[in-house]
Design a protein around this motif. Structure first.
Motif, mmCIF file in Angstrom:
data_model
loop_
_atom_site.group_PDB
_atom_site.id
_atom_site.type_symbol
_atom_site.label_atom_id
_atom_site.label_comp_id
_atom_site.label_asym_id
_atom_site.label_seq_id
_atom_site.Cartn_x
_atom_site.Cartn_y
_atom_site.Cartn_z
ATOM 1 N N THR A 16 -5.204 66.673 25.257
ATOM 2 C CA THR A 16 -4.453 67.909 25.064
ATOM 3 C C THR A 16 -5.482 68.989 24.742
ATOM 4 O O THR A 16 -6.091 68.949 23.675
ATOM 5 C CB THR A 16 -3.459 67.773 23.887
ATOM 6 N N ARG A 18 -7.494 72.100 23.438
ATOM 7 C CA ARG A 18 -7.353 72.864 22.200
ATOM 8 C C ARG A 18 -6.773 74.237 22.520
ATOM 9 O O ARG A 18 -7.112 74.840 23.530
ATOM 10 C CB ARG A 18 -8.712 73.044 21.537
ATOM 11 N N ARG A 74 -7.289 65.907 14.582
ATOM 12 C CA ARG A 74 -6.717 66.381 15.841
ATOM 13 C C ARG A 74 -6.884 65.332 16.938
ATOM 14 O O ARG A 74 -5.978 65.080 17.717
ATOM 15 C CB ARG A 74 -7.380 67.686 16.263
ATOM 16 N N HIS A 75 -8.054 64.739 17.000
ATOM 17 C CA HIS A 75 -8.317 63.701 18.000
ATOM 18 C C HIS A 75 -7.325 62.549 17.858
ATOM 19 O O HIS A 75 -6.777 62.063 18.844
ATOM 20 C CB HIS A 75 -9.756 63.192 17.860
ATOM 21 N N HIS A 77 -4.296 62.590 16.418
ATOM 22 C CA HIS A 77 -2.923 63.015 16.705
ATOM 23 C C HIS A 77 -2.679 63.287 18.183
ATOM 24 O O HIS A 77 -1.541 63.190 18.643
ATOM 25 C CB HIS A 77 -2.552 64.257 15.899
ATOM 26 N N HIS A 78 -3.716 63.642 18.912
ATOM 27 C CA HIS A 78 -3.527 63.991 20.314
ATOM 28 C C HIS A 78 -4.103 62.929 21.250
ATOM 29 O O HIS A 78 -3.362 62.243 21.949
ATOM 30 C CB HIS A 78 -4.129 65.363 20.617
ATOM 31 N N CYS A 79 -5.415 62.795 21.261
ATOM 32 C CA CYS A 79 -6.077 61.922 22.241
ATOM 33 C C CYS A 79 -5.725 60.448 22.043
ATOM 34 O O CYS A 79 -5.365 59.753 22.996
ATOM 35 C CB CYS A 79 -7.593 62.126 22.181
ATOM 36 N N LYS A 81 -3.219 59.147 20.235
ATOM 37 C CA LYS A 81 -1.775 58.974 20.401
ATOM 38 C C LYS A 81 -1.399 58.935 21.879
ATOM 39 O O LYS A 81 -0.647 58.051 22.315
ATOM 40 C CB LYS A 81 -1.037 60.117 19.699
ATOM 41 N N ASP A 82 -1.937 59.871 22.662
ATOM 42 C CA ASP A 82 -1.646 59.899 24.103
ATOM 43 C C ASP A 82 -2.129 58.634 24.794
ATOM 44 O O ASP A 82 -1.446 58.075 25.648
ATOM 45 C CB ASP A 82 -2.288 61.119 24.762
#
Length: 105
Positions: A16, A18, A74-75, A77-79, A81-82
């Motif tokens: 995702t 930034r 952030r990593h 929660h996004h990368c 998790k995805d």
């Protein structure tokens, strides 16, 4: 020590991207840290007391860790998790654990 250290550049892009606000917040923090480093350089040039310099180095270390933890969060929660949702969770978790080990040294 990590058997397989992380590469300097993984060649990967964020799952995702930034937002502009996220980028600006990190850049602003790094610019403040850069200013602190220049301040320490001046302290050395001015032959300031070692303890004063060490206190400033400690402050920079803490500031960098805060930036790192923010990026790590952030990593995750996004990368990560995805990747888990797409079925690539094991690889993402292994990579995450390596970076956590490296970061916590």
């Amino acid at each position: 020590m990590c058997e397989h250290p992380l590469p300097e550049n993984s060649g990967k892009d964020p799952m995702t991207p930034r937002t502009d606000d996220e980028k600006q917040a990190v850049v602003n923090r790094l610019r403040r840290i850069e200013g602190q480093v220049r301040g320490i350089q001046k302290m050395v040039e001015d032959d300031r007391y070692c303890v004063d310099i060490l206190v400033q180095i400690s402050a920079i270390d803490k500031a960098l860790k805060r930036v790192g933890y923010s990026l790590l969060e952030r990593h995750t929660h996004h990368c990560v998790k995805d990747a888990i949702q797409k079925g690539d969770g094991d690889e993402a978790i292994d990579e995450l654990m390596k970076v956590v080990q490296q970061f916590s040294k």
